[in-house]
Scaffold this motif. Structure first.
Motif, PDB file in Angstrom:
ATOM      1  N   CYS A   7       0.830  -1.207   0.000  1.00 22.30           N
ATOM      2  CA  CYS A   7       0.000   0.000   0.000  1.00 22.30           C
ATOM      3  C   CYS A   7       0.863   1.254   0.000  1.00 22.30           C
ATOM      4  O   CYS A   7       0.436   2.305  -0.491  1.00 22.30           O
ATOM      5  N   MET A   8       2.084   1.178   0.525  1.00 27.84           N
ATOM      6  CA  MET A   8       2.989   2.328   0.506  1.00 27.84           C
ATOM      7  C   MET A   8       3.603   2.544  -0.880  1.00 27.84           C
ATOM      8  O   MET A   8       4.058   3.643  -1.190  1.00 27.84           O
ATOM      9  N   LEU A   9       3.625   1.503  -1.696  1.00 28.40           N
ATOM     10  CA  LEU A   9       4.305   1.569  -2.994  1.00 28.40           C
ATOM     11  C   LEU A   9       3.392   1.992  -4.138  1.00 28.40           C
ATOM     12  O   LEU A   9       3.863   2.082  -5.278  1.00 28.40           O
ATOM     13  N   GLN A  10       2.133   2.241  -3.864  1.00 31.04           N
ATOM     14  CA  GLN A  10       1.190   2.570  -4.927  1.00 31.04           C
ATOM     15  C   GLN A  10       1.639   3.826  -5.680  1.00 31.04           C
ATOM     16  O   GLN A  10       1.982   4.837  -5.081  1.00 31.04           O
ATOM     17  N   GLY A  11       1.639   3.701  -6.997  1.00 32.68           N
ATOM     18  CA  GLY A  11       2.010   4.830  -7.840  1.00 32.68           C
ATOM     19  C   GLY A  11       3.489   4.935  -8.142  1.00 32.68           C
ATOM     20  O   GLY A  11       3.903   5.821  -8.901  1.00 32.68           O
ATOM     21  N   THR A  12       4.310   4.035  -7.578  1.00 27.84           N
ATOM     22  CA  THR A  12       5.759   4.104  -7.810  1.00 27.84           C
ATOM     23  C   THR A  12       6.232   3.139  -8.898  1.00 27.84           C
ATOM     24  O   THR A  12       7.314   3.322  -9.446  1.00 27.84           O
ATOM     25  N   GLY A  13       5.459   2.107  -9.189  1.00 25.30           N
ATOM     26  CA  GLY A  13       5.885   1.094 -10.146  1.00 25.30           C
ATOM     27  C   GLY A  13       6.712  -0.012  -9.523  1.00 25.30           C
ATOM     28  O   GLY A  13       7.074  -0.981 -10.205  1.00 25.30           O
ATOM     29  N   LEU A  14       7.044   0.091  -8.235  1.00 26.77           N
ATOM     30  CA  LEU A  14       7.813  -0.946  -7.559  1.00 26.77           C
ATOM     31  C   LEU A  14       6.945  -2.184  -7.351  1.00 26.77           C
ATOM     32  O   LEU A  14       5.781  -2.083  -6.980  1.00 26.77           O
ATOM     33  N   LYS A  15       7.520  -3.358  -7.588  1.00 24.07           N
ATOM     34  CA  LYS A  15       6.771  -4.614  -7.557  1.00 24.07           C
ATOM     35  C   LYS A  15       6.886  -5.281  -6.193  1.00 24.07           C
ATOM     36  O   LYS A  15       7.955  -5.273  -5.562  1.00 24.07           O
ATOM     37  N   ILE A  16       5.783  -5.886  -5.756  1.00 21.66           N
ATOM     38  CA  ILE A  16       5.760  -6.513  -4.449  1.00 21.66           C
ATOM     39  C   ILE A  16       6.324  -7.931  -4.477  1.00 21.66           C
ATOM     40  O   ILE A  16       6.864  -8.412  -3.464  1.00 21.66           O
ATOM     41  N   LEU A  17       6.256  -8.634  -5.600  1.00 22.72           N
ATOM     42  CA  LEU A  17       6.746 -10.014  -5.652  1.00 22.72           C
ATOM     43  C   LEU A  17       8.260 -10.104  -5.464  1.00 22.72           C
ATOM     44  O   LEU A  17       8.730 -10.938  -4.673  1.00 22.72           O
ATOM     45  N   PRO A  18       9.065  -9.287  -6.162  1.00 22.48           N
ATOM     46  CA  PRO A  18      10.510  -9.323  -5.872  1.00 22.48           C
ATOM     47  C   PRO A  18      10.813  -8.981  -4.421  1.00 22.48           C
ATOM     48  O   PRO A  18      11.694  -9.590  -3.808  1.00 22.48           O
TER      49      PRO A  18
END
Length: 310
Positions: A275-286
């Motif tokens: 939820c903190m990464l929304q809008g950054t393009g950073l992926k949660i799986l890696p």
């Protein structure tokens, strides 16, 4: 139709909640208390102050103080130094939030954001000492070894992860197109930072309540299937540590398991991070895979420590 399996899972959850309202109430109440009594007073001040640091120019002052050391060790840019500090000192999900804020303001590149996220989102030293060392195990002699293991595991793995993101360069550089922000501190800036911090901390609280309800529902299921016993501690780190301490009687098994779970953070922290990464393009799986690698490293280091000191 591709969302059909998820619909089945949510429907099953809804049915369980209807038939076990007391468990839902107890889980939600426990999650709310955990958020209100521990998480909110611990995280909210740091969220607010880090926002003010970025808005007022204090970020550059702190980064310059530590950049000489951190840039050599971690090969991060000067701005990335602040994410390293926040990620190791402030606890979940501050490392992810600071990294996302640095990316959103154009202070670090996407590649550096991926790298920072791989090792800079960790359990705070205060939680490690208070909850794990003193409350769970009640052994002050474990303070230095536990802190050392949980800090060294992500640090050592960062030397491996950066090979994936540096792509042959010596270190990360600040983007050429970094946004020129006016450094100021007034009540409008304070209001903006405060509302942003409230939004973030409420999201964190929502996930804590949700996962507390899931843990309570799993505990109410008849029988004790090994799969349920294995999955439940992974959902939320605080409840998970208490479960491991109560179910694993042997300290030689419990200590590495607790350190592995603490290094991973549980799936609740994964959800908070996303939820903190929304809008950054950073992926949660890696990120999840990298945290699991850190958990394995912490567990192995804990076993080695126990064998040496046995």
């Amino acid at each position: 139709m591709k969302h059909f399996p998820y619909g089945i899972l949510i429907t099953i959850l809804f049915i369980f909640m209807l038939f076990m309202p007391k468990a839902v109430f107890n889980g939600a109440a426990e999650g709310l208390l955990l958020w209100y009594q521990i998480v909110f007073p611990t995280l909210f001040p740091f969220m607010l102050v880090t926002g003010l640091l970025m808005a007022s120019g204090g970020l550059h002052l702190i980064s310059r103080i530590f950049s000489g050391l951190f840039c050599r060790i971690f090969r991060v840019s000067e701005n990335g130094t602040f994410a390293v500090l926040a990620g190791f000192l402030c606890g979940y999900p501050m490392g992810a939030k600071v990294t996302a804020d640095l990316m959103s303001s154009g202070r670090i590149s996407y590649e550096e954001g991926c790298y920072l996220l791989s090792f800079c989102n960790n359990t705070s030293p205060i939680f490690i000492l208070n909850f794990i060392v003193w409350k769970t195990f009640g052994r002050e002699d474990l303070a230095i070894p536990t802190l050392s293991i949980l800090i060294l595991a992500p640090v050592l793995l960062s030397f491996l992860f950066r090979r994936l993101y540096l792509k042959g360069n010596y270190c990360f550089q600040s983007p050429d197109a970094e946004k020129k922000l006016t450094a100021r501190l007034d009540f409008s800036t304070l209001d903006t930072c405060m509302m942003n911090s409230f939004e973030s901390i409420i999201k964190v609280g929502g996930y804590i309540i949700l996962f507390s309800v899931l843990i309570t529902l799993l505990d109410e299921l008849p029988g004790s299937h090994p799969l349920i016993l294995a999955v439940s501690p992974l959902l939320e780190v605080t409840n998970g540590i208490m479960m491991l301490d109560s179910t694993l009687g042997d300290f030689f098994l419990c200590y590495p398991a607790v350190l592995a779970l603490t290094s991973f953070g549980g799936f609740c922290s994964v959800a908070q991070t996303q939820c903190m990464l929304q809008g950054t393009g950073l992926k949660i799986l890696p990120y999840t895979a990298e945290k699991l690698a850190a958990a394995a490293a912490a567990s192995l280091m804990a076993v080695i420590y126990l064998l040496i000191t046995r």
